[in-house]
Write a protein that holds these residues in place. Sequence first.
Motif, PDB file in Angstrom:
ATOM      1  N   ILE A  36     -47.056  20.339 -23.460  1.00 39.37           N
ATOM      2  CA  ILE A  36     -47.082  20.360 -21.992  1.00 39.37           C
ATOM      3  C   ILE A  36     -46.923  21.777 -21.431  1.00 39.37           C
ATOM      4  O   ILE A  36     -47.607  22.157 -20.481  1.00 39.37           O
ATOM      5  CB  ILE A  36     -46.022  19.377 -21.399  1.00 39.37           C
ATOM      6  CG1 ILE A  36     -46.119  19.308 -19.876  1.00 39.37           C
ATOM      7  CG2 ILE A  36     -44.606  19.714 -21.817  1.00 39.37           C
ATOM      8  CD1 ILE A  36     -47.346  18.646 -19.341  1.00 39.37           C
ATOM      9  N   ASN A  37     -46.049  22.563 -22.057  1.00 39.84           N
ATOM     10  CA  ASN A  37     -45.825  23.917 -21.532  1.00 39.84           C
ATOM     11  C   ASN A  37     -47.090  24.771 -21.576  1.00 39.84           C
ATOM     12  O   ASN A  37     -47.370  25.525 -20.645  1.00 39.84           O
ATOM     13  CB  ASN A  37     -44.720  24.628 -22.308  1.00 39.84           C
ATOM     14  CG  ASN A  37     -43.366  24.065 -21.970  1.00 39.84           C
ATOM     15  OD1 ASN A  37     -43.265  23.119 -21.190  1.00 39.84           O
ATOM     16  ND2 ASN A  37     -42.321  24.613 -22.552  1.00 39.84           N
ATOM     17  N   MET A  38     -47.832  24.634 -22.672  1.00 42.90           N
ATOM     18  CA  MET A  38     -49.059  25.404 -22.807  1.00 42.90           C
ATOM     19  C   MET A  38     -50.038  25.052 -21.672  1.00 42.90           C
ATOM     20  O   MET A  38     -50.647  25.927 -21.053  1.00 42.90           O
ATOM     21  CB  MET A  38     -49.696  25.091 -24.166  1.00 42.90           C
ATOM     22  CG  MET A  38     -50.825  26.012 -24.533  1.00 42.90           C
ATOM     23  SD  MET A  38     -51.639  25.408 -26.019  1.00 42.90           S
ATOM     24  CE  MET A  38     -52.996  24.552 -25.271  1.00 42.90           C
ATOM     25  N   MET A  39     -50.170  23.759 -21.402  1.00 44.34           N
ATOM     26  CA  MET A  39     -51.114  23.326 -20.362  1.00 44.34           C
ATOM     27  C   MET A  39     -50.677  23.835 -18.986  1.00 44.34           C
ATOM     28  O   MET A  39     -51.491  24.336 -18.211  1.00 44.34           O
ATOM     29  CB  MET A  39     -51.228  21.808 -20.357  1.00 44.34           C
ATOM     30  CG  MET A  39     -51.814  21.259 -21.648  1.00 44.34           C
ATOM     31  SD  MET A  39     -52.344  19.544 -21.509  1.00 44.34           S
ATOM     32  CE  MET A  39     -50.798  18.668 -21.675  1.00 44.34           C
ATOM     33  N   LEU A  40     -49.383  23.702 -18.701  1.00 43.89           N
ATOM     34  CA  LEU A  40     -48.896  24.131 -17.390  1.00 43.89           C
ATOM     35  C   LEU A  40     -49.057  25.644 -17.210  1.00 43.89           C
ATOM     36  O   LEU A  40     -49.462  26.102 -16.140  1.00 43.89           O
ATOM     37  CB  LEU A  40     -47.424  23.721 -17.205  1.00 43.89           C
ATOM     38  CG  LEU A  40     -47.173  22.212 -17.195  1.00 43.89           C
ATOM     39  CD1 LEU A  40     -45.679  21.920 -17.098  1.00 43.89           C
ATOM     40  CD2 LEU A  40     -47.909  21.517 -16.062  1.00 43.89           C
ATOM     41  N   GLU A  41     -48.758  26.396 -18.258  1.00 44.03           N
ATOM     42  CA  GLU A  41     -48.930  27.860 -18.189  1.00 44.03           C
ATOM     43  C   GLU A  41     -50.377  28.217 -17.849  1.00 44.03           C
ATOM     44  O   GLU A  41     -50.640  29.102 -17.046  1.00 44.03           O
ATOM     45  CB  GLU A  41     -48.615  28.495 -19.551  1.00 44.03           C
ATOM     46  CG  GLU A  41     -47.176  28.897 -19.734  1.00 44.03           C
ATOM     47  CD  GLU A  41     -46.868  29.193 -21.202  1.00 44.03           C
ATOM     48  OE1 GLU A  41     -47.813  29.480 -21.973  1.00 44.03           O
ATOM     49  OE2 GLU A  41     -45.690  29.098 -21.561  1.00 44.03           O
ATOM     50  N   ASP A  42     -51.308  27.506 -18.483  1.00 43.96           N
ATOM     51  CA  ASP A  42     -52.726  27.816 -18.274  1.00 43.96           C
ATOM     52  C   ASP A  42     -53.221  27.396 -16.888  1.00 43.96           C
ATOM     53  O   ASP A  42     -54.138  27.990 -16.339  1.00 43.96           O
ATOM     54  CB  ASP A  42     -53.588  27.116 -19.336  1.00 43.96           C
ATOM     55  CG  ASP A  42     -53.442  27.771 -20.701  1.00 43.96           C
ATOM     56  OD1 ASP A  42     -52.742  28.805 -20.786  1.00 43.96           O
ATOM     57  OD2 ASP A  42     -54.012  27.256 -21.678  1.00 43.96           O
ATOM     58  N   MET A 145     -39.647  17.051 -18.200  1.00 43.24           N
ATOM     59  CA  MET A 145     -39.099  18.348 -17.782  1.00 43.24           C
ATOM     60  C   MET A 145     -37.882  18.733 -18.609  1.00 43.24           C
ATOM     61  O   MET A 145     -37.718  19.883 -18.990  1.00 43.24           O
ATOM     62  CB  MET A 145     -38.670  18.266 -16.324  1.00 43.24           C
ATOM     63  CG  MET A 145     -39.567  19.014 -15.408  1.00 43.24           C
ATOM     64  SD  MET A 145     -38.974  18.761 -13.748  1.00 43.24           S
ATOM     65  CE  MET A 145     -39.215  20.376 -13.092  1.00 43.24           C
ATOM     66  N   ASN A 146     -37.037  17.749 -18.876  1.00 47.62           N
ATOM     67  CA  ASN A 146     -35.805  18.042 -19.617  1.00 47.62           C
ATOM     68  C   ASN A 146     -36.065  18.278 -21.097  1.00 47.62           C
ATOM     69  O   ASN A 146     -35.385  19.073 -21.730  1.00 47.62           O
ATOM     70  CB  ASN A 146     -34.784  16.921 -19.420  1.00 47.62           C
ATOM     71  CG  ASN A 146     -34.329  16.849 -17.976  1.00 47.62           C
ATOM     72  OD1 ASN A 146     -34.339  17.864 -17.276  1.00 47.62           O
ATOM     73  ND2 ASN A 146     -33.968  15.667 -17.508  1.00 47.62           N
ATOM     74  N   GLU A 147     -37.065  17.573 -21.643  1.00 48.84           N
ATOM     75  CA  GLU A 147     -37.361  17.717 -23.074  1.00 48.84           C
ATOM     76  C   GLU A 147     -38.089  19.031 -23.363  1.00 48.84           C
ATOM     77  O   GLU A 147     -37.896  19.627 -24.414  1.00 48.84           O
ATOM     78  CB  GLU A 147     -38.228  16.550 -23.555  1.00 48.84           C
ATOM     79  CG  GLU A 147     -37.422  15.277 -23.761  1.00 48.84           C
ATOM     80  CD  GLU A 147     -38.311  14.033 -23.729  1.00 48.84           C
ATOM     81  OE1 GLU A 147     -39.526  14.165 -23.973  1.00 48.84           O
ATOM     82  OE2 GLU A 147     -37.756  12.951 -23.441  1.00 48.84           O
ATOM     83  N   SER A 148     -38.932  19.448 -22.454  1.00 51.72           N
ATOM     84  CA  SER A 148     -39.647  20.712 -22.672  1.00 51.72           C
ATOM     85  C   SER A 148     -38.937  21.786 -21.856  1.00 51.72           C
ATOM     86  O   SER A 148     -37.963  21.519 -21.189  1.00 51.72           O
ATOM     87  CB  SER A 148     -41.088  20.585 -22.216  1.00 51.72           C
ATOM     88  OG  SER A 148     -41.103  20.329 -20.832  1.00 51.72           O
ATOM     89  N   GLN A 149     -39.460  22.983 -21.938  1.00 49.82           N
ATOM     90  CA  GLN A 149     -38.841  24.036 -21.132  1.00 49.82           C
ATOM     91  C   GLN A 149     -39.654  24.289 -19.863  1.00 49.82           C
ATOM     92  O   GLN A 149     -39.666  25.391 -19.347  1.00 49.82           O
ATOM     93  CB  GLN A 149     -38.766  25.325 -21.952  1.00 49.82           C
ATOM     94  CG  GLN A 149     -37.333  25.807 -22.169  1.00 49.82           C
ATOM     95  CD  GLN A 149     -36.660  25.074 -23.315  1.00 49.82           C
ATOM     96  OE1 GLN A 149     -36.993  25.320 -24.437  1.00 49.82           O
ATOM     97  NE2 GLN A 149     -35.734  24.170 -23.010  1.00 49.82           N
ATOM     98  N   CYS A 150     -40.329  23.238 -19.380  1.00 47.22           N
ATOM     99  CA  CYS A 150     -41.282  23.530 -18.316  1.00 47.22           C
ATOM    100  C   CYS A 150     -40.645  23.789 -16.949  1.00 47.22           C
ATOM    101  O   CYS A 150     -41.337  24.165 -16.019  1.00 47.22           O
ATOM    102  CB  CYS A 150     -42.383  22.493 -18.240  1.00 47.22           C
ATOM    103  SG  CYS A 150     -41.827  20.860 -17.942  1.00 47.22           S
ATOM    104  N   ARG A 151     -39.346  23.617 -16.848  1.00 44.09           N
ATOM    105  CA  ARG A 151     -38.681  24.034 -15.613  1.00 44.09           C
ATOM    106  C   ARG A 151     -38.893  25.529 -15.355  1.00 44.09           C
ATOM    107  O   ARG A 151     -38.972  25.968 -14.218  1.00 44.09           O
ATOM    108  CB  ARG A 151     -37.183  23.773 -15.704  1.00 44.09           C
ATOM    109  CG  ARG A 151     -36.774  22.517 -15.029  1.00 44.09           C
ATOM    110  CD  ARG A 151     -35.289  22.280 -15.172  1.00 44.09           C
ATOM    111  NE  ARG A 151     -35.002  20.861 -15.113  1.00 44.09           N
ATOM    112  CZ  ARG A 151     -34.958  20.171 -13.986  1.00 44.09           C
ATOM    113  NH1 ARG A 151     -35.153  20.764 -12.849  1.00 44.09           N
ATOM    114  NH2 ARG A 151     -34.712  18.873 -14.001  1.00 44.09           N
ATOM    115  N   ILE A 153     -41.497  27.101 -15.921  1.00 43.40           N
ATOM    116  CA  ILE A 153     -42.839  27.298 -15.378  1.00 43.40           C
ATOM    117  C   ILE A 153     -42.939  26.703 -13.969  1.00 43.40           C
ATOM    118  O   ILE A 153     -43.461  27.319 -13.057  1.00 43.40           O
ATOM    119  CB  ILE A 153     -43.900  26.651 -16.294  1.00 43.40           C
ATOM    120  CG1 ILE A 153     -43.724  27.158 -17.730  1.00 43.40           C
ATOM    121  CG2 ILE A 153     -45.309  26.936 -15.786  1.00 43.40           C
ATOM    122  CD1 ILE A 153     -44.441  26.313 -18.763  1.00 43.40           C
ATOM    123  N   LEU A 154     -42.406  25.485 -13.812  1.00 42.37           N
ATOM    124  CA  LEU A 154     -42.588  24.764 -12.547  1.00 42.37           C
ATOM    125  C   LEU A 154     -41.538  25.127 -11.499  1.00 42.37           C
ATOM    126  O   LEU A 154     -41.688  24.810 -10.326  1.00 42.37           O
ATOM    127  CB  LEU A 154     -42.565  23.254 -12.800  1.00 42.37           C
ATOM    128  CG  LEU A 154     -43.706  22.718 -13.661  1.00 42.37           C
ATOM    129  CD1 LEU A 154     -43.478  21.253 -13.982  1.00 42.37           C
ATOM    130  CD2 LEU A 154     -45.062  22.899 -12.979  1.00 42.37           C
TER     131      LEU A 154
END
Length: 272
Positions: A36-42, A145-151, A153-154
Amino acid sequence: MNKESLKKAFSPIAEGLFGKQKTQHYVKPHFIVRPINMMLEDLIGNDDISWGKYAFSREPLNGKFSDEKRSELILKCNACGVEYARKYINQYNESEPVDLADKLGVKVFYPEMPQNADRVLFAEYKDPNKVYIYTDSVKKAYDTMNESQCRDILGNDLNITNVLLAHELFHYIEEQNAKTIFTRTEKVELWAPKPLHNRSGINVLSEIAAMAFAREITGLSYSPYIMDVFLVYGYNPEEASGLYEEMMEHAGKIARLPEEIKSSLEEIITND
Ligand SMILES: [Zn+2]
């Protein structure tokens, strides 16, 4: 990942590319699952036009527009969403979606899931003044959000419910301004016998403007369209990866492959 599982991951694509002869039946497309992080970053830097094109690709009347006309409509919808957000914030002296809903007389309900829905639904507006926010999807999004580090990013202050509610509030506001608001007055001419006119509304305009409205009200620094990937991921990472591929294509960017697939691929190429 070994060669065998890599082959499996690619086989639906290869079968499409090389046109293997098979009995024709619908096969659900497969997508390579991305983190998920890779997709959000892109995706986070994609501009309004590329999100608009993604939205248009789901519009049944999409084929009626030239690229130029589509871009013009996308920009107008974004401007319309921002204009109405500012207008309502000023008029009601309120930018908190829950309180704005209250002042507008819109009732907000928080059921876990939609009744009789055959698909995943995050929120919806129902005439004349009801908004439903489905908490199961919101909970899954916070789990992601909690499992990944996407906070990172978001953003730490992302309030998913507020974004969903703000989007749906726009549909209410549209209804109140149906005679004058751009998303409703803009029509497209469909074919009809000479003396008749058949002018149709364009649904996607409302959706694009609703996203711009939600962004302006919540102060997000990126398009809420990224939520499509994020919310779907909680239910189905493969579907979310398919959306990512589409969104990247509309932005004129190349969808990345996860590192482990990339390195297995390179290994196969060097060995062959
Ligand atoms: Zn909508």
